[in-house]
Design an enzyme around this catalytic site. Structure first.
Site, PDB file in Angstrom:
ATOM      1  N   HIS A 117      -3.381   1.017   7.750  1.00 13.96           N
ATOM      2  CA  HIS A 117      -2.169   0.467   7.139  1.00 13.96           C
ATOM      3  C   HIS A 117      -1.008   1.415   7.495  1.00 13.96           C
ATOM      4  O   HIS A 117      -0.415   2.041   6.624  1.00 13.96           O
ATOM      5  CB  HIS A 117      -2.368   0.326   5.627  1.00 13.96           C
ATOM      6  CG  HIS A 117      -1.421  -0.638   4.960  1.00 13.96           C
ATOM      7  ND1 HIS A 117      -1.840  -1.711   4.228  1.00 13.96           N
ATOM      8  CD2 HIS A 117      -0.072  -0.663   4.911  1.00 13.96           C
ATOM      9  CE1 HIS A 117      -0.792  -2.365   3.744  1.00 13.96           C
ATOM     10  NE2 HIS A 117       0.295  -1.744   4.143  1.00 13.96           N
ATOM     11  N   GLU A 171      -1.030  -6.080   9.239  1.00 12.68           N
ATOM     12  CA  GLU A 171       0.277  -6.495   9.753  1.00 12.68           C
ATOM     13  C   GLU A 171       0.712  -5.786  11.030  1.00 12.68           C
ATOM     14  O   GLU A 171       1.751  -5.115  11.047  1.00 12.68           O
ATOM     15  CB  GLU A 171       1.348  -6.285   8.679  1.00 12.68           C
ATOM     16  CG  GLU A 171       1.086  -7.072   7.421  1.00 12.68           C
ATOM     17  CD  GLU A 171       2.263  -7.032   6.444  1.00 12.68           C
ATOM     18  OE1 GLU A 171       3.248  -6.322   6.710  1.00 12.68           O
ATOM     19  OE2 GLU A 171       2.193  -7.728   5.428  1.00 12.68           O
ATOM     20  N   ARG A 196      -8.419  -4.197  -2.776  1.00 10.08           N
ATOM     21  CA  ARG A 196      -8.099  -3.951  -1.375  1.00 10.08           C
ATOM     22  C   ARG A 196      -7.259  -2.686  -1.288  1.00 10.08           C
ATOM     23  O   ARG A 196      -6.136  -2.648  -1.784  1.00 10.08           O
ATOM     24  CB  ARG A 196      -7.331  -5.137  -0.780  1.00 10.08           C
ATOM     25  CG  ARG A 196      -6.841  -4.900   0.652  1.00 10.08           C
ATOM     26  CD  ARG A 196      -6.091  -6.127   1.160  1.00 10.08           C
ATOM     27  NE  ARG A 196      -5.647  -5.979   2.533  1.00 10.08           N
ATOM     28  CZ  ARG A 196      -4.387  -5.695   2.892  1.00 10.08           C
ATOM     29  NH1 ARG A 196      -3.450  -5.512   1.990  1.00 10.08           N
ATOM     30  NH2 ARG A 196      -4.071  -5.586   4.165  1.00 10.08           N
ATOM     31  N   GLU A 215      -2.326 -10.343   0.793  1.00  6.00           N
ATOM     32  CA  GLU A 215      -1.129  -9.830   0.114  1.00  6.00           C
ATOM     33  C   GLU A 215      -0.220 -10.990  -0.258  1.00  6.00           C
ATOM     34  O   GLU A 215      -0.038 -11.927   0.529  1.00  6.00           O
ATOM     35  CB  GLU A 215      -0.315  -8.877   1.008  1.00  6.00           C
ATOM     36  CG  GLU A 215      -0.887  -7.493   1.137  1.00  6.00           C
ATOM     37  CD  GLU A 215      -0.008  -6.545   1.954  1.00  6.00           C
ATOM     38  OE1 GLU A 215       1.225  -6.742   1.988  1.00  6.00           O
ATOM     39  OE2 GLU A 215      -0.564  -5.613   2.546  1.00  6.00           O
ATOM     40  N   TYR A 252       4.752 -13.486   2.131  1.00  6.88           N
ATOM     41  CA  TYR A 252       5.827 -13.160   1.190  1.00  6.88           C
ATOM     42  C   TYR A 252       6.912 -14.225   1.154  1.00  6.88           C
ATOM     43  O   TYR A 252       7.467 -14.517   0.120  1.00  6.88           O
ATOM     44  CB  TYR A 252       6.462 -11.804   1.540  1.00  6.88           C
ATOM     45  CG  TYR A 252       5.534 -10.643   1.224  1.00  6.88           C
ATOM     46  CD1 TYR A 252       5.553 -10.048  -0.029  1.00  6.88           C
ATOM     47  CD2 TYR A 252       4.617 -10.179   2.156  1.00  6.88           C
ATOM     48  CE1 TYR A 252       4.696  -9.006  -0.355  1.00  6.88           C
ATOM     49  CE2 TYR A 252       3.749  -9.131   1.848  1.00  6.88           C
ATOM     50  CZ  TYR A 252       3.790  -8.550   0.593  1.00  6.88           C
ATOM     51  OH  TYR A 252       2.935  -7.540   0.277  1.00  6.88           O
ATOM     52  N   ASN A 285      -1.231 -12.249   4.763  1.00  7.85           N
ATOM     53  CA  ASN A 285      -0.214 -11.617   3.923  1.00  7.85           C
ATOM     54  C   ASN A 285       1.007 -12.520   3.959  1.00  7.85           C
ATOM     55  O   ASN A 285       1.590 -12.738   5.024  1.00  7.85           O
ATOM     56  CB  ASN A 285       0.189 -10.246   4.471  1.00  7.85           C
ATOM     57  CG  ASN A 285      -0.927  -9.217   4.362  1.00  7.85           C
ATOM     58  OD1 ASN A 285      -2.047  -9.528   3.960  1.00  7.85           O
ATOM     59  ND2 ASN A 285      -0.624  -7.984   4.725  1.00  7.85           N
TER      60      ASN A 285
END
Ligand code: PNW
Length: 472
Positions: free
Chosen positions: A127, A172, A84, A380, A314, A312
């Site tokens: 991005h 995002e 990606r 991600e 985290y 994504n």
């Protein structure tokens, strides 16, 4: 320490996809070569080096523009079957207005190199590196942006669509819209906290939907690819016993729902709660609603415009209602949510990095229930280090999060694969080069920019080869 007395073996389904991720501005360098026009990140880092932890920029970064073959070699050495990466809009379309053949050549070379090494390209269109010229016209606060974005996407499908079958329109938008228009990160010329974020979000959604329809109408029949979007999502937990389950669920709707609801919900549109808040706020504040109105027609146009959801993930947070006097960004203020962390969560080296693997599992179940089990690719997931090659913390983080994903998959979430952020150390936005997220280090001081596998790269290589791993 991670000594482990009785470990469990976790098996990985045969068809589960492993991928690694990067983004253009963070790795490519060559910021003004071969006709590339400046993006907002070029302008911002050049004009305001003091805003970057080490006063650095992405002028050279990992120099992937010249060393993309090293990236492909790194991917291949681990056994990744997918990569990606993102395309630099201002490299392919000068100022967002004029096609740059040399920019197209670069991505053709990268894509061909990937395919000839058995690696499937998965491309993010945007991005965060909008052409400065378009930003000067208002960027994503200006509705005209959707036409420029559609023009760009059309060029991408036309030139690369014969070989690229996985597309993500945006990465995002929540982080990006709040960062740019709310907090003034990366030099948006229109900084309007409490207004700009929502204009940006609105036009991201419209741009995304237009590009989805463009693909389905003009390219799908021949190219047979898929269009998705990558959203940064978290799970929330109550801060204490006083916080109700309703408050927590509402917080998820408000924040995760801002971009999920219009695209993935049955009825479309912004989350009802979000609309309600702004109805109230406009009365209280005596101003026009700051959340743009989504007409029924527009809801219909945006609803269902994704073949998959890119998640994504985290970290997660505790939530509570905001208290008077807190210093918050406008979005947190508007949604009325205050965030905190658990001192028992394992902490990384940036302000946001706390390891909460259960949050990923719970988030995936929440999405399954709320949005009718969409197809999901984890686009991600990653961990920070400060330069060590024996990155045991990252290995633990990946194991814990992968276990959470596979558990959710067993519980019938439609998850097709996992992508680690990042393939290589790179320019970590406001943190510059002080924070590392790669499974490969990059020798930034050498002109050759060697990619050197960290311990986690070797761990992933074994995991992909053996289709299983041990966890404590
Ligand atoms: C992502 N959080 O940002 C970006 O997509 C990458 O470009 C970036 O390099 C990477 O993560 C690491 O920072 C984040 O919710 C967005 O805590 C949200 C969070 C963390 C990172």
């Amino acid at each position: 320490s991670y000594t482990c007395e009785n470990s469990t073996t976790i098996e990985i389904p045969e068809d589960f996809i492993f991928s690694a991720s990067t983004s253009a501005y963070q790795i490519e360098g060559a910021w003004n070569e071969d006709g590339k026009s400046p993006s907002v990140w070029d302008t911002y880092t050049h004009n305001h080096p003091e805003k970057i932890a080490d006063h650095s920029n992405g002028d050279i970064a990992a120099d992937s523009y010249h060393f993309y073959k090293k990236d492909v070699e790194a991917l291949k050495s681990i056994g990744f079957k997918q990569y990606r990466f993102s395309i630099s809009w201002p490299r392919v379309i000068i100022n967002g207005t004029k096609i740059n053949q040399k920019g197209i050549d670069y991505y053709n070379n990268l894509i061909n190199e990937l395919i000839s090494n058995g690696i499937q390209p998965a491309v993010t269109m945007y991005h965060w590196d909008i052409p400065q010229y378009l930003q000067d016209l208002g960027g994503f606060a200006n509705p005209i942006i959707s036409q420029y974005f559609e023009f760009y996407a059309n060029v991408l499908f036309t030139n690369f669509g014969d070989r690229v079958k996985i597309w993500m329109t945006f990465n995002e938008p929540l982080t990006n819209c709040i960062g740019e228009y709310g907090e003034g990160r990366s030099g948006a010329s229109v900084r309007a906290p409490g207004v700009g974020e929502y204009l940006c979000g609105h036009h991201v959604l419209i741009s995304h939907a237009n590009v989805y329809h463009l693909y389905k109408e003009k390219f799908y029949k021949k190219q047979k690819g898929e269009i998705g979007i990558s959203l940064n999502l978290r799970y929330n937990y109550p801060k204490d016993e006083v916080i109700t389950k309703d408050f927590v669920m509402r917080s998820l709707d408000l924040v995760n729902g801002w971009f999920l609801n219009p695209i993935f919900s049955k009825n479309g549109g912004y989350p009802e709660e979000l609309v309600k808040i702004f109805e109230q706020k406009s009365i209280e504040e005596g101003i026009w609603s700051r959340l743009p109105i989504m007409s029924e027609e527009l809801k219909k146009k945006i609803k269902g415009t994704a073949d998959f959801l890119g998640v994504n993930y985290y970290t997660s947070r505790y939530v509570a209602p905001i208290t008077h006097g807190e210093n918050l960004n406008k979005f947190d203020y508007d949604t009325g949510i205050s965030y905190s962390m658990d001192k028992n969560w394992y902490k990384g080296i940036t302000a946001w990095a706390y390891s909460v693997p259960d949050g990923l599992h719970d988030l995936l179940i929440w999405i399954r229930e709320k949005y009718e089990n969409p197809k999901i690719m984890i686009t991600e997931n990653g961990w920070t280090d400060s330069g060590e090659m024996n990155d045991f913390d990252r290995i633990k983080y990946i194991k814990d999060h992968l276990a959470a994903v596979l558990k959710a998959k067993e519980e019938n979430c439609n998850i097709i694969g996992y992508t680690v952020w990042s393939l290589i150390d790179n320019f970590e936005w406001s943190e510059g080069y002080t924070v590392h997220l790669g499974i490969f280090a990059v020798n930034m001081s050498s002109p050759e920019k060697e990619r050197i596998p960290k311990r986690s790269a070797r761990f992933l290589k074994d995991l992909i080869a053996n289709k299983k791993f041990e966890i404590c």
